[in-house]
Scaffold this motif. Structure first.
Motif, PDB file in Angstrom:
ATOM      1  N   TRP A   1     -29.285  33.052  31.822  1.00 27.83           N
ATOM      2  CA  TRP A   1     -30.552  33.408  31.210  1.00 27.83           C
ATOM      3  C   TRP A   1     -30.655  32.871  29.779  1.00 27.83           C
ATOM      4  O   TRP A   1     -31.738  32.524  29.311  1.00 27.83           O
ATOM      5  CB  TRP A   1     -30.733  34.914  31.222  1.00 27.83           C
ATOM      6  CG  TRP A   1     -32.118  35.309  30.834  1.00 27.83           C
ATOM      7  CD1 TRP A   1     -32.486  35.884  29.665  1.00 27.83           C
ATOM      8  CD2 TRP A   1     -33.308  35.126  31.599  1.00 27.83           C
ATOM      9  NE1 TRP A   1     -33.827  36.078  29.662  1.00 27.83           N
ATOM     10  CE2 TRP A   1     -34.369  35.617  30.841  1.00 27.83           C
ATOM     11  CE3 TRP A   1     -33.575  34.597  32.854  1.00 27.83           C
ATOM     12  CZ2 TRP A   1     -35.675  35.604  31.286  1.00 27.83           C
ATOM     13  CZ3 TRP A   1     -34.880  34.579  33.299  1.00 27.83           C
ATOM     14  CH2 TRP A   1     -35.913  35.075  32.524  1.00 27.83           C
ATOM     15  N   LYS A   2     -29.517  32.766  29.080  1.00 26.54           N
ATOM     16  CA  LYS A   2     -29.537  32.282  27.694  1.00 26.54           C
ATOM     17  C   LYS A   2     -29.702  30.770  27.610  1.00 26.54           C
ATOM     18  O   LYS A   2     -30.328  30.270  26.676  1.00 26.54           O
ATOM     19  CB  LYS A   2     -28.257  32.696  26.977  1.00 26.54           C
ATOM     20  CG  LYS A   2     -28.201  34.163  26.644  1.00 26.54           C
ATOM     21  CD  LYS A   2     -26.930  34.500  25.906  1.00 26.54           C
ATOM     22  CE  LYS A   2     -26.871  35.978  25.609  1.00 26.54           C
ATOM     23  NZ  LYS A   2     -25.626  36.345  24.936  1.00 26.54           N
TER      24      LYS A   2
ATOM     25  N   ILE B   1     -34.112  26.800  33.837  1.00 23.38           N
ATOM     26  CA  ILE B   1     -35.170  26.015  34.479  1.00 23.38           C
ATOM     27  C   ILE B   1     -34.698  25.470  35.822  1.00 23.38           C
ATOM     28  O   ILE B   1     -35.410  25.548  36.834  1.00 23.38           O
ATOM     29  CB  ILE B   1     -35.639  24.886  33.548  1.00 23.38           C
ATOM     30  CG1 ILE B   1     -36.364  25.477  32.351  1.00 23.38           C
ATOM     31  CG2 ILE B   1     -36.522  23.898  34.274  1.00 23.38           C
ATOM     32  CD1 ILE B   1     -36.649  24.486  31.252  1.00 23.38           C
ATOM     33  N   ILE B   2     -33.476  24.928  35.849  1.00 22.88           N
ATOM     34  CA  ILE B   2     -32.940  24.377  37.099  1.00 22.88           C
ATOM     35  C   ILE B   2     -32.784  25.473  38.145  1.00 22.88           C
ATOM     36  O   ILE B   2     -33.112  25.290  39.317  1.00 22.88           O
ATOM     37  CB  ILE B   2     -31.602  23.657  36.836  1.00 22.88           C
ATOM     38  CG1 ILE B   2     -31.853  22.400  36.011  1.00 22.88           C
ATOM     39  CG2 ILE B   2     -30.895  23.320  38.138  1.00 22.88           C
ATOM     40  CD1 ILE B   2     -30.597  21.739  35.513  1.00 22.88           C
ATOM     41  N   SER B   3     -32.315  26.650  37.727  1.00 18.28           N
ATOM     42  CA  SER B   3     -32.136  27.755  38.669  1.00 18.28           C
ATOM     43  C   SER B   3     -33.465  28.234  39.225  1.00 18.28           C
ATOM     44  O   SER B   3     -33.575  28.530  40.417  1.00 18.28           O
ATOM     45  CB  SER B   3     -31.415  28.912  37.993  1.00 18.28           C
ATOM     46  OG  SER B   3     -30.143  28.515  37.585  1.00 18.28           O
ATOM     47  N   MET B   4     -34.472  28.320  38.377  1.00 22.01           N
ATOM     48  CA  MET B   4     -35.788  28.743  38.848  1.00 22.01           C
ATOM     49  C   MET B   4     -36.381  27.722  39.813  1.00 22.01           C
ATOM     50  O   MET B   4     -36.984  28.084  40.825  1.00 22.01           O
ATOM     51  CB  MET B   4     -36.743  28.969  37.671  1.00 22.01           C
ATOM     52  CG  MET B   4     -36.406  30.168  36.854  1.00 22.01           C
ATOM     53  SD  MET B   4     -36.514  31.666  37.847  1.00 22.01           S
ATOM     54  CE  MET B   4     -35.913  32.863  36.726  1.00 22.01           C
ATOM     55  N   MET B   5     -36.206  26.441  39.508  1.00 22.43           N
ATOM     56  CA  MET B   5     -36.699  25.398  40.413  1.00 22.43           C
ATOM     57  C   MET B   5     -36.011  25.497  41.768  1.00 22.43           C
ATOM     58  O   MET B   5     -36.652  25.395  42.816  1.00 22.43           O
ATOM     59  CB  MET B   5     -36.479  24.012  39.800  1.00 22.43           C
ATOM     60  CG  MET B   5     -37.395  23.695  38.663  1.00 22.43           C
ATOM     61  SD  MET B   5     -37.003  22.151  37.825  1.00 22.43           S
ATOM     62  CE  MET B   5     -36.783  21.024  39.157  1.00 22.43           C
TER      63      MET B   5
END
Length: 100
Positions: free
Chosen positions: A64-65, A71-75
């Motif tokens: 999260w930090k 961004i990559i994880s959300m994508m």
């Protein structure tokens, strides 16, 4: 059959698929055995509070930090949802056609 057609079209000698399997197996065994020679240089100090849940929480906090990893994880999360929906639709169509 495809290898036969290619060999007729190109007039070259084709190699059987078993040679590829043997070479792939040999490389896999070699890579597995070479892992025995890798040395772990990390310090094996056991800290308090380093249970599985704490390690998992630390990973999520770090994720999260760091904005790039976030961004990559959300994508990846969004793409996995889409892949699951498409896979479900395709499987539903196949099952409906075959089992109805």
């Amino acid at each position: 059959m495809l290898a036969l057609r290619i060999s007729i079209m190109t007039k070259t000698e084709t190699y059987p698929l078993s040679n590829l399997r043997y070479s792939r197996t040999i490389l896999m065994v070699f890579s597995t055995l070479s892992l025995f020679f890798v040395k772990d240089l990390s310090q094996n100090t056991k800290e308090t509070g380093t249970g599985k849940w704490r390690q998992l929480a630390d990973g999520w906090i770090y994720l999260w930090k760091d904005s790039d990893l976030r961004i990559i994880s959300m994508m990846k999360f969004v793409s996995n949802i889409g892949e699951a929906v498409w896979t479900g639709c395709i499987l539903f169509g196949i099952c409906e056609r075959n089992f109805a």
